[in-house]
Design an enzyme around this catalytic site. Structure first.
Site, PDB file in Angstrom:
ATOM      1  CG  HIS A 140      -0.416   0.220   2.521  1.00  0.00           C
ATOM      2  ND1 HIS A 140      -0.267  -0.794   3.441  1.00  0.00           N
ATOM      3  CD2 HIS A 140       0.050   1.334   3.126  1.00  0.00           C
ATOM      4  CE1 HIS A 140       0.256  -0.305   4.548  1.00  0.00           C
ATOM      5  NE2 HIS A 140       0.460   0.980   4.383  1.00  0.00           N
ATOM      6  CG  ASP A 170      -0.110  -4.074   2.620  1.00  0.00           C
ATOM      7  OD1 ASP A 170       0.057  -3.549   1.506  1.00  0.00           O
ATOM      8  OD2 ASP A 170      -0.253  -3.421   3.666  1.00  0.00           O
ATOM      9  N   GLY A 249       3.299   6.662   8.234  1.00  0.00           N
ATOM     10  CA  GLY A 249       4.627   6.887   7.680  1.00  0.00           C
ATOM     11  C   GLY A 249       5.594   5.785   8.041  1.00  0.00           C
ATOM     12  CG  ASN A 250       6.800   4.562  11.816  1.00  0.00           C
ATOM     13  OD1 ASN A 250       7.866   4.986  11.393  1.00  0.00           O
ATOM     14  ND2 ASN A 250       6.316   4.906  13.003  1.00  0.00           N
ATOM     15  CB  SER A 251       3.105   1.683   6.314  1.00  0.00           C
ATOM     16  OG  SER A 251       1.922   1.571   7.045  1.00  0.00           O
ATOM     17  CG  LEU A 306      -4.656 -26.641   3.987  1.00  0.00           C
ATOM     18  CD1 LEU A 306      -4.917 -26.340   5.457  1.00  0.00           C
ATOM     19  CD2 LEU A 306      -4.350 -28.123   3.804  1.00  0.00           C
ATOM     20  N   GLY A 307      -7.638 -25.175   0.637  1.00  0.00           N
ATOM     21  CA  GLY A 307      -8.963 -25.146   0.038  1.00  0.00           C
ATOM     22  C   GLY A 307     -10.073 -25.369   1.035  1.00  0.00           C
ATOM     23  CB  VAL A 308     -10.393 -25.682   4.489  1.00  0.00           C
ATOM     24  CG1 VAL A 308     -10.140 -27.137   4.159  1.00  0.00           C
ATOM     25  CG2 VAL A 308      -9.107 -25.031   4.997  1.00  0.00           C
TER      26      VAL A 308
END
Length: 510
Positions: A140, A170, A249-251, A306-308
């Site tokens: 982001h 992200d 700003g710390n992201s 896993l498809g769960v």
């Protein structure tokens, strides 16, 4: 980054991951079908990291943050991302209602004048992870950026190239040109203990790096909200929670242990104001490291599933007491259903089962299960321990990708795949068609997906995936972004010169 925080109305959270991502080179992973969990901490080798261990205690036995801070601040950078203004952005600035929106769904068929669009600038942080200039940050922070600039702690500036991004987690990987950059080596986020000291290092205001200290408040934290700042269609449920101060700003900055090792990428805060209120969240390096290693090696993330359809046992007890009556355990992951082509269902997992362990490692909640499955690639085998009506059994599952295959997913060249060329509409064409935006399909390849999907030369594209398209460059950017996303579908709306409106669905997977 600025745009990200402004858009959060109540709680700021990060985009969450689906079950599964993997790492490593193809030849290495292909030669091993069931490697141990210890292998997952070798991501740093892909970036030629030489791990370091610093003294973490003073002579008196107190925590010593100075060496960890000193080694980290020079490798944490300020990131400036600029999004080039487009005609579409200018169109959105006009405060008017266009009747053609109601009849055609295309917004500006009236051909009104544009406002003067302005570029958008955002800021964030990043962490250098190799001496040759690879930088990890949040998706982001650089999402849709046309220009990215990295400023070092010593005020040196470098243009950065986007190597790849994964909105689902992200996480993004950048590259700056140079040599012998300071970097932070990867640590072991699994070894973190609740109550352990950590440092949050960021460079939010381009005023050199800042350091805050706190403890690990929780691990595998999930269910903190439904926000999707990274643009992904899924959300991570395995954050490291910390009370080290993390502010806008710390992201993309570093969460490091007292040994100066990178254990997480600071991503979000939980706040009603947008400012830090004691709850910060970081993507553990066990996830982020795999993502960037995959991007570097394959160009895209190797995501196993896993498809769960799952939820915490505690959540089932709250939301569906009838289903909870048959549960004999208080911790674990309840299987409430299955996705199409589910490898877990094929292996014998049933709806109502509770997954209590994977490869003999206890699983208490959804976050822990997701984090662990993230360590594998399609084709790897795992052992699930499930509780079924009070009886536990072990089921072997061969993980697959979202397409139901065990093969390595390669980066899709979106433009080559669609086989089309685009050109901007002239002002005369806009007047003729009664539109104020759009792009013309200038030609189609006989073997391309556009031609096979029915799109012909001369088609005027108005929207792709419900996004207005104002230029050829914008159309190409959207197609390339979709090609690298988890959901590789294009839904295209527009019209031909005779006024006939058409809608097309293009699957970039096929």
């Amino acid at each position: 980054m600025k745009k990200f925080w402004k858009s959060a109305s109540t709680y700021v959270v990060a985009a969450l991951i689906s079950i599964g991502a993997s790492y490593g080179t193809y030849s290495y992973l292909n030669s091993r079908s069931n490697y141990s969990s210890a292998d997952i901490f070798n991501y740093g080798q892909d970036f030629d990291q030489k791990n370091v261990h610093l003294a973490s205690l003073t002579a008196d036995g107190y925590p010593d943050f100075t060496k960890a801070a000193e080694s980290s601040i020079h490798a944490v950078v300020h990131i400036k991302s600029t999004v080039k203004a487009t005609e579409t952005a200018g169109r959105r600035q006009r405060q008017m209602v266009d009747p053609f929106e109601y009849f055609f769904g295309f917004g500006d068929r009236g051909g009104s004048e544009y406002a003067n669009p302005q570029p958008s600038v955002g800021y964030g942080s990043g962490v250098i992870i190799s001496k040759d200039g690879y930088v990890i940050t949040n998706n982001h922070v650089i999402d849709k950026a046309t220009e990215i600039e990295v400023t070092m702690n010593d005020n040196r500036r470098f243009p950065a190239k986007l190597v790849g991004a994964d909105p689902t987690t992200d996480i993004a990987l950048l590259k700056i040109e140079g040599a012998e950059f300071p970097y932070v080596p990867f640590g072991n986020s699994d070894d973190l203990k609740v109550g352990e000291w950590v440092l949050a290092v960021g460079n939010p205001f381009n005023l050199t790096s800042t350091v805050t200290a706190g403890i690990v408040s929780a691990k595998g934290r999930g269910g903190i909200g439904a926000g999707k700042p990274g643009g992904g269609d899924m959300t991570i449920q395995s954050f490291i929670q910390t009370d080290a101060a993390i502010n806008p700003g710390n992201s993309g900055g570093a969460l490091v242990n007292t040994n100066g090792q990178l254990v997480g990428i600071n991503t979000a805060i939980y706040s009603q104001t947008g400012n830090f209120a004691g709850y910060g969240f970081a993507v553990p390096i066990s996830i982020a490291g795999k993502v960037v290693a995959d991007i570097k090696e394959f160009g895209t993330v190797q995501r196993a599933v896993l498809g769960v359809m799952i939820s915490d046992v505690a959540a089932v007890e709250d939301m569906s007491p009838e289903k909870a009556k048959n549960l004999k355990v208080k911790e674990g992951v309840y299987v409430g259903g299955f996705a199409d082509r589910s490898p877990a269902k094929e292996a014998g997992v049933l709806e109502g089962d509770v997954i209590v362990a994977i490869n003999k490692t206890k699983v208490r909640n959804v976050g822990e299960l997701q984090d662990y499955v993230n360590r594998y690639r399609p084709g790897d085998k795992v052992e699930l321990t499930v509780d079924r009506n009070g009886k536990q059994s072990t089921i072997g599952v061969t993980l697959k990708n979202s397409l139901g295959s065990t093969s390595v997913v390669k980066k899709t060249d979106g433009l080559a795949s669609v086989g089309a060329a685009f050109k901007n509409l002239t002002e005369e064409q806009k007047k003729q068609y009664g539109v104020s935006y759009g792009v013309e399909v200038a030609g189609v390849d006989d073997n391309g997906k556009f031609k096979k999907g029915g799109i012909a030369k001369g088609f005027i594209i108005m929207k792709i995936n419900n996004r207005p398209v104002a230029s050829a460059e914008e159309a190409e950017q959207i197609i390339e972004a979709v090609a690298q996303s988890q959901d590789k579908g294009l839904f295209i709306s527009g019209f031909y010169a005779n006024g006939r409106t058409k809608y097309y669905a293009i699957d970039l997977n096929e």
